[in-house]
Design a protein around this motif. Structure first.
Motif, short mmCIF file in Angstrom:
data_model
loop_
_atom_site.label_atom_id
_atom_site.label_comp_id
_atom_site.label_asym_id
_atom_site.label_seq_id
_atom_site.Cartn_x
_atom_site.Cartn_y
_atom_site.Cartn_z
N ILE A 362 0.83 -1.21 0.00
CA ILE A 362 0.00 0.00 0.00
C ILE A 362 0.86 1.25 0.00
O ILE A 362 0.66 2.19 -0.78
N GLY A 363 1.86 1.26 0.91
CA GLY A 363 2.75 2.42 0.98
C GLY A 363 3.51 2.62 -0.31
O GLY A 363 3.66 3.76 -0.79
N PHE A 364 3.96 1.52 -0.90
CA PHE A 364 4.73 1.59 -2.14
C PHE A 364 3.87 2.14 -3.29
O PHE A 364 4.30 3.00 -4.07
N LEU A 365 2.63 1.63 -3.39
CA LEU A 365 1.74 2.08 -4.47
C LEU A 365 1.38 3.55 -4.33
O LEU A 365 1.34 4.30 -5.31
N LEU A 366 1.11 4.00 -3.09
CA LEU A 366 0.77 5.41 -2.87
C LEU A 366 1.94 6.31 -3.25
O LEU A 366 1.76 7.37 -3.86
N VAL A 367 3.15 5.86 -2.90
CA VAL A 367 4.34 6.65 -3.23
C VAL A 367 4.52 6.71 -4.74
O VAL A 367 4.80 7.78 -5.32
N ILE A 368 4.37 5.56 -5.42
CA ILE A 368 4.53 5.50 -6.87
C ILE A 368 3.54 6.43 -7.58
O ILE A 368 3.90 7.19 -8.48
N ILE A 369 2.27 6.37 -7.15
CA ILE A 369 1.23 7.20 -7.78
C ILE A 369 1.52 8.69 -7.57
O ILE A 369 1.45 9.49 -8.51
N TYR A 370 1.88 9.05 -6.33
CA TYR A 370 2.15 10.47 -6.03
C TYR A 370 3.35 10.97 -6.83
O TYR A 370 3.29 12.05 -7.45
N ILE A 371 4.44 10.22 -6.82
CA ILE A 371 5.66 10.65 -7.51
C ILE A 371 5.43 10.76 -9.01
O ILE A 371 5.93 11.68 -9.68
N PHE A 372 4.65 9.82 -9.57
CA PHE A 372 4.41 9.84 -11.02
C PHE A 372 3.63 11.09 -11.43
O PHE A 372 3.97 11.77 -12.41
N LEU A 380 8.54 8.39 -13.01
CA LEU A 380 8.66 7.01 -13.48
C LEU A 380 10.06 6.48 -13.23
O LEU A 380 10.24 5.32 -12.81
N ILE A 381 11.08 7.32 -13.47
CA ILE A 381 12.47 6.93 -13.18
C ILE A 381 12.64 6.64 -11.70
O ILE A 381 13.27 5.66 -11.30
N THR A 382 12.06 7.52 -10.86
CA THR A 382 12.14 7.33 -9.40
C THR A 382 11.49 6.02 -8.98
O THR A 382 12.04 5.27 -8.15
N ASN A 383 10.34 5.72 -9.55
CA ASN A 383 9.63 4.48 -9.20
C ASN A 383 10.42 3.25 -9.61
O ASN A 383 10.50 2.26 -8.86
N LEU A 384 11.02 3.31 -10.80
CA LEU A 384 11.85 2.19 -11.23
C LEU A 384 13.06 2.02 -10.32
O LEU A 384 13.44 0.90 -9.96
N THR A 385 13.63 3.15 -9.92
CA THR A 385 14.78 3.11 -8.99
C THR A 385 14.38 2.53 -7.64
O THR A 385 15.14 1.79 -7.02
N LEU A 386 13.17 2.88 -7.18
CA LEU A 386 12.68 2.34 -5.90
C LEU A 386 12.61 0.81 -5.95
O LEU A 386 13.00 0.12 -5.00
N ILE A 387 12.09 0.28 -7.05
CA ILE A 387 11.96 -1.17 -7.18
C ILE A 387 13.34 -1.83 -7.17
O ILE A 387 13.57 -2.82 -6.47
N ILE A 388 14.27 -1.23 -7.93
CA ILE A 388 15.64 -1.77 -7.95
C ILE A 388 16.29 -1.66 -6.58
O ILE A 388 17.00 -2.56 -6.13
N ASN A 389 16.02 -0.55 -5.89
CA ASN A 389 16.57 -0.35 -4.54
C ASN A 389 16.10 -1.46 -3.60
O ASN A 389 16.90 -2.03 -2.83
N GLY A 411 11.60 -1.59 8.76
CA GLY A 411 12.80 -0.91 8.29
C GLY A 411 12.84 -0.80 6.78
O GLY A 411 13.29 0.21 6.22
N ILE A 412 12.35 -1.85 6.09
CA ILE A 412 12.29 -1.83 4.62
C ILE A 412 11.29 -0.77 4.15
O ILE A 412 11.55 -0.02 3.21
N ILE A 413 10.12 -0.71 4.84
CA ILE A 413 9.11 0.30 4.48
C ILE A 413 9.68 1.71 4.67
O ILE A 413 9.47 2.60 3.82
N LEU A 414 10.42 1.91 5.76
CA LEU A 414 11.03 3.22 6.01
C LEU A 414 12.06 3.55 4.93
O LEU A 414 12.22 4.71 4.54
N THR A 415 12.77 2.53 4.45
CA THR A 415 13.76 2.74 3.38
C THR A 415 13.10 3.30 2.12
O THR A 415 13.67 4.17 1.45
N VAL A 416 11.90 2.81 1.81
CA VAL A 416 11.16 3.33 0.64
C VAL A 416 10.91 4.82 0.81
O VAL A 416 11.13 5.63 -0.11
N GLY A 417 10.46 5.20 2.00
CA GLY A 417 10.19 6.62 2.24
C GLY A 417 11.44 7.48 2.15
O GLY A 417 11.41 8.59 1.59
N MET A 418 12.55 6.97 2.66
CA MET A 418 13.80 7.73 2.62
C MET A 418 14.30 7.87 1.19
O MET A 418 14.87 8.91 0.81
#
Length: 517
Positions: A362-372, A380-389, A411-418
């Motif tokens: 849920i957190g990942f999808l909300l972040v992806i939608i907002y950033i896009f 889109l580049i940021t979202n792809l980078t997040l997945i690779i990260n 901790g992984i969820i917090l990493t996405v936010g950072m």
């Protein structure tokens, strides 16, 4: 400048592919893979047993004082000072001494440079308090002495517990100190803790002593019960051999009697003492005593000089295996009492995994939608980078076979936010640069360069917090700090190598286009 050499592009690509391959071990079959590693699930995710053990130091204190009484009597005997009426009660050793020698005895105990210290290196005057009580002197452990004794017992108990659990082959046990007299044991994946409880609940203090019905035995006798409760026997207090002299112990099948026995091997000193004791006592019963109960008391038929022997006692193969394990791992310095016990079922663990994954998704999808919607193509580049990260983070954890707990997922969820936070700082800085710079390449390069200080400051302070949590926290907190710490490094790599590479490729191809961001 926004420039990546071919060599750097190749190295970044290989690095990412390597960790994608490692991370895939967790969802694909690892047969015939060049690195066979996976992330281990912690107790809260996999299920298992939790035991909190408390060390009963009373027997240790009593034994130490008993040993001290022997040393004290021998020491002062050489100084022609008679120590009499020795009594051990309530963790205090009292004794009588003639009035003219009382102060001398007190000084010997209180003086760090006393003759008693080099004479008996095991005796440390700062560990004891001595006071005059009535017509007797009373010796007891000082506060410092008690702390040292409990710390020593805890260290020994921790090592013995670890040996016993490792012998069983439990996967990824977590064995930690709690205070100065407790040991925490977490055993992921263990559904039935009864065998572990049985093994940890035994001190495994093994002694070999002669059966003696003669009350005139110079060492004294005591009445001990057989382990099966069938009968009792008087056994000499003189210890012929102890478990400290054992080199190895293994379950075996006796071909002659067709019963399961425990075969043991003694060290050189033990073999010599055992050979001497058996050669001069042929025809006597030798009691094999474990934790105050007689396992068996065979009659000595011949001299046993080889250093090898067998313990029989109507064992099943499982009980013989457990006894051999206890003897190999050594005796606990003091009894362990289970004061807290919890069993976490795998269903509860799966619920935790599902809840964590849903929160992450849920957190990942909300972040992806907002950033896009906020940054379009760069989103889109940021979202792809997040997945690779995330994949690199899982790859690092897999490479080190880390144990993942529910706080670790946090901790992984917090990493996405950072990671998103770093990209937002960069893109907002780029917007500021584009107001004063017409060259897109220079503006984007300046945005990455000038935002670096703020990003590093934020991540370094978070990393320091993660390090403090790792060294000061307990098991679950450590799991959170590990994933957070690793996530900081993967985030910085993803932002300044992967995201910057993808951004450089896009900007280079659209360098004359207006309003890129």
């Amino acid at each position: 400048m926004l420039y990546f050499s071919k060599l750097r592009i190749i190295l970044v690509s290989l690095f990412v592919l390597f960790f994608i391959t490692i991370a895939s071990n967790n969802i694909l079959s690892s047969d015939n893979r060049f690195i066979d590693k996976k992330i281990n699930l912690g107790l809260d995710l996999q299920g298992g047993s939790y035991l909190l053990l408390e060390i009963d130091n009373a027997p240790v204190i009593e034994q130490k004082l008993q040993n001290t009484s022997t040393l004290v009597r021998s020491f002062f005997k050489e100084k022609n000072i008679r120590i009499a009426n020795i009594d051990l009660n309530n963790e205090k050793l009292s004794f009588s001494v003639e009035d003219q020698f009382k102060q001398q005895v007190i000084d010997e105990f209180r003086n760090e440079n006393s003759d008693i210290n080099p004479y008996y290196p095991v005796f440390k005057s700062h560990q004891f308090d001595i006071n005059e009580v009535g017509d007797k002197l009373e010796l007891s452990f000082s506060n410092q002495g008690l702390v040292e004794l409990k710390t020593s017992s805890q260290d020994q108990a921790l090592e013995i517990v670890r040996r016993r659990i490792d012998e069983i082959g439990t996967n990824e046990p977590n064995i930690l100190k709690r205070g100065n007299d407790r040991v925490l044991v977490e055993l992921p994946g263990l559904d039935d803790p009864m065998r572990i409880k049985s093994l940890l609940g035994k001190t495994a203090n093994l002694t070999f002593r002669f059966v003696s019905n003669d009350n005139q035995d110079s060492f004294g006798v005591e009445k001990l019960e057989y382990e099966d409760g069938s009968s009792e026997d008087f056994v000499s207090k003189r210890i012929i051999l102890s478990g400290e002299n054992l080199l190895d112990a293994q379950p075996r099948m006796n071909n002659q009697t067709n019963e399961t026995v425990v075969s043991f091997t003694l060290d050189r000193v033990g073999a010599k003492r055992f050979g001497k004791a058996t050669s001069s006592n042929i025809g006597r019963q030798l009691a094999i005593v474990l934790d105050g109960k007689i396992i068996s008391a065979p009659v000595i038929r011949d001299t046993i000089a080889s250093g090898n022997g067998q313990i029989s006692g109507g064992f099943t193969f499982q009980s013989a295996t457990d006894l051999a394990l206890l003897l190999r791992s050594g005796a606990l310095p003091a009894p362990l009492n289970i004061i807290e016990e919890r069993t976490v079922g795998p269903d509860l663990g799966q619920d935790s995994i599902n809840a964590g994954m849903i929160a992450l998704l849920i957190g990942f999808l909300l972040v992806i939608i907002y950033i896009f919607f906020k940054y379009k193509i760069f989103g889109l580049i940021t979202n792809l980078t997040l997945i690779i990260n995330l994949i690199i983070l899982l790859g690092v954890l897999t490479l080190f076979e880390a144990t993942l707990t529910l706080p670790g997922i946090a901790g992984i969820i917090l990493t996405v936010g950072m990671a998103v936070d770093a990209n937002v700082l960069i893109f907002e800085r780029i917007k500021e640069e584009l107001k004063n710079e017409n060259n897109n390449i220079i503006a984007f390069d300046s945005g990455y360069t000038k935002s670096r200080t703020a990003i590093l400051d934020a991540n370094i302070t978070t990393l320091l917090a993660a390090i403090i949590l790792f060294f000061m926290g307990s098991g679950p907190i450590k799991g959170f700090s590990v994933t957070l710490g690793v996530g900081i490094f993967t985030t910085l790599f993803s932002v300044y190598f992967i995201a910057r590479l993808l951004t450089a490729i896009y900007v280079s191809r659209n360098k004359y286009k207006e309003a890129l961001i």
